[in-house]
Design a protein around this motif. Structure first.
Motif, PDB file in Angstrom:
ATOM      1  N   HIS A  36       0.838  -1.210   0.000  1.00 54.01           N
ATOM      2  CA  HIS A  36       0.000   0.000   0.000  1.00 54.01           C
ATOM      3  C   HIS A  36       0.868   1.254   0.000  1.00 54.01           C
ATOM      4  O   HIS A  36       0.581   2.222  -0.703  1.00 54.01           O
ATOM      5  CB  HIS A  36      -0.945  -0.005   1.209  1.00 54.01           C
ATOM      6  CG  HIS A  36      -2.097  -0.949   1.057  1.00 54.01           C
ATOM      7  ND1 HIS A  36      -3.400  -0.599   1.329  1.00 54.01           N
ATOM      8  CD2 HIS A  36      -2.140  -2.229   0.635  1.00 54.01           C
ATOM      9  CE1 HIS A  36      -4.195  -1.638   1.078  1.00 54.01           C
ATOM     10  NE2 HIS A  36      -3.446  -2.629   0.670  1.00 54.01           N
TER      11      HIS A  36
ATOM     12  N   ILE B 260      -6.856   3.327  -0.403  1.00 56.96           N
ATOM     13  CA  ILE B 260      -6.289   2.073  -0.916  1.00 56.96           C
ATOM     14  C   ILE B 260      -6.753   0.939  -0.009  1.00 56.96           C
ATOM     15  O   ILE B 260      -6.420   0.891   1.179  1.00 56.96           O
ATOM     16  CB  ILE B 260      -4.743   2.125  -0.979  1.00 56.96           C
ATOM     17  CG1 ILE B 260      -4.266   3.369  -1.769  1.00 56.96           C
ATOM     18  CG2 ILE B 260      -4.190   0.849  -1.617  1.00 56.96           C
ATOM     19  CD1 ILE B 260      -2.746   3.550  -1.806  1.00 56.96           C
TER      20      ILE B 260
ATOM     21  N   VAL C 293      -3.395   1.311   4.877  1.00 56.26           N
ATOM     22  CA  VAL C 293      -4.511   0.402   4.561  1.00 56.26           C
ATOM     23  C   VAL C 293      -5.807   1.091   4.976  1.00 56.26           C
ATOM     24  O   VAL C 293      -6.065   1.284   6.165  1.00 56.26           O
ATOM     25  CB  VAL C 293      -4.345  -0.961   5.274  1.00 56.26           C
ATOM     26  CG1 VAL C 293      -5.518  -1.877   4.950  1.00 56.26           C
ATOM     27  CG2 VAL C 293      -3.028  -1.617   4.867  1.00 56.26           C
TER      28      VAL C 293
ATOM     29  N   TYR D 217      -7.422  -3.177   1.040  1.00 57.42           N
ATOM     30  CA  TYR D 217      -6.802  -4.497   0.940  1.00 57.42           C
ATOM     31  C   TYR D 217      -7.900  -5.529   0.672  1.00 57.42           C
ATOM     32  O   TYR D 217      -8.990  -5.441   1.245  1.00 57.42           O
ATOM     33  CB  TYR D 217      -6.057  -4.869   2.247  1.00 57.42           C
ATOM     34  CG  TYR D 217      -5.683  -6.335   2.216  1.00 57.42           C
ATOM     35  CD1 TYR D 217      -4.566  -6.754   1.493  1.00 57.42           C
ATOM     36  CD2 TYR D 217      -6.505  -7.295   2.816  1.00 57.42           C
ATOM     37  CE1 TYR D 217      -4.271  -8.096   1.394  1.00 57.42           C
ATOM     38  CE2 TYR D 217      -6.209  -8.651   2.711  1.00 57.42           C
ATOM     39  CZ  TYR D 217      -5.091  -9.049   1.999  1.00 57.42           C
ATOM     40  OH  TYR D 217      -4.811 -10.378   1.866  1.00 57.42           O
TER      41      TYR D 217
END
Ligand code: PGA
Length: 251
Positions: free
Chosen positions: A188, A209, A229, A211
């Motif tokens: 990330h 961003i 994250v 996951y």
């Protein structure tokens, strides 16, 4: 500041009735809960309008799992971004690894779909991630860098501001094998740095961003605790309201 997001990708699961029931269950579970993240569900195309209706009045937003790069016309079986918007959906997942591997979507195809989506007012959630072999042979940064650059870096900064990126290592999707919090954070931060180099640090800091890959209530907290994250794209664990709630409340 960027948003935290928990998005549920239902994939090809649930009949219309089951999907509407799940959406209602989620809406009920969220009433009275102060979610510290944006919540999105991505049902199959034919459920979109009904699910959008079922979650009305709640914080839940709706996404399609794909859309065409074409505006309209003789493209049998395709669904245009404008059609997706007309259901009440505001996001679209693009370039999921299952689209890339089973339906031949290349970075060029994803790029064309990103343009069509943004052009119609949809926020794309663009998936990137390496396969196991690329993780093992150390190519994972190169692969993800090419995916990000080739599908997104033609955008101007204002269009790029509509994009959410989901890092989904393919070896972690549906396998029960999750990337470690360190592996997720490392990738990330790498992606955010690519964005900063291209668009500047303000745009990079504002990009969410997510996951994805075997994220569940038991590991969500540890993954989301990482500074880069900003949430998760959830497959299997989004199919039960209780599991999905367990991930939403990890924030
Ligand atoms: P999974 O799927 O959570 O079932 O691993 C994630 C995804 O493919 O988006």
């Amino acid at each position: 500041m960027r948003k935290n997001i928990v998005a549920g990708n239902w994939k090809m699961n649930k009949t219309l009735q089951e999907g509407v029931a799940l959406a209602k269950e989620l809406k009920d579970a969220l009433s009275g809960v102060k979610a510290n993240c944006e919540v999105i569900v991505a049902p199959p195309f034919i459920h979109l309008a009904s699910v959008a209706d079922a979650v009305k009045g709640s914080v839940v937003k709706v996404a399609a799992q794909n859309c065409s790069d074409k505006e309209s016309g003789a493209y049998t079986g395709e669904v245009s971004p404008a059609m997706v918007v007309s259901t009440g959906a505001s996001y679209v997942i693009l370039g999921h690894s299952e689209r890339r591997s089973y339906y031949g979507e290349t970075n060029a195809v994803v790029k064309a779909k990103v343009d069509a989506a943004i052009g119609n007012g949809l926020n794309p959630i663009v998936c990137v991630g390496e396969v196991l072999e690329e993780r093992e042979n150390g190519k994972f940064f190169d692969v993800v860098s090419a995916q990000v650059k080739e599908s997104l870096f033609h955008l101007d900064a204002s269009a790029f501001g509509k994009v959410v990126i989901a890092y989904e290592p393919v070896w972690a999707i549906g396998t029960g094998k999750t990337a470690t919090a360190e592996q997720a954070q490392e990738m990330h931060a790498f992606i955010r740095n690519l964005i900063a180099e291209k668009y500047g640090s303000e745009v990079a800091e504002n990009t969410s961003i997510l996951y994805g890959g075997s994220c569940k209530p038991s590991n969500a907290k540890e993954l989301f605790a990482n500074k880069d994250v900003d949430g998760g794209l959830i497959g299997g664990a989004s199919l039960k309201a209780a599991d999905f709630m367990g991930i939403i409340t990890a924030f």
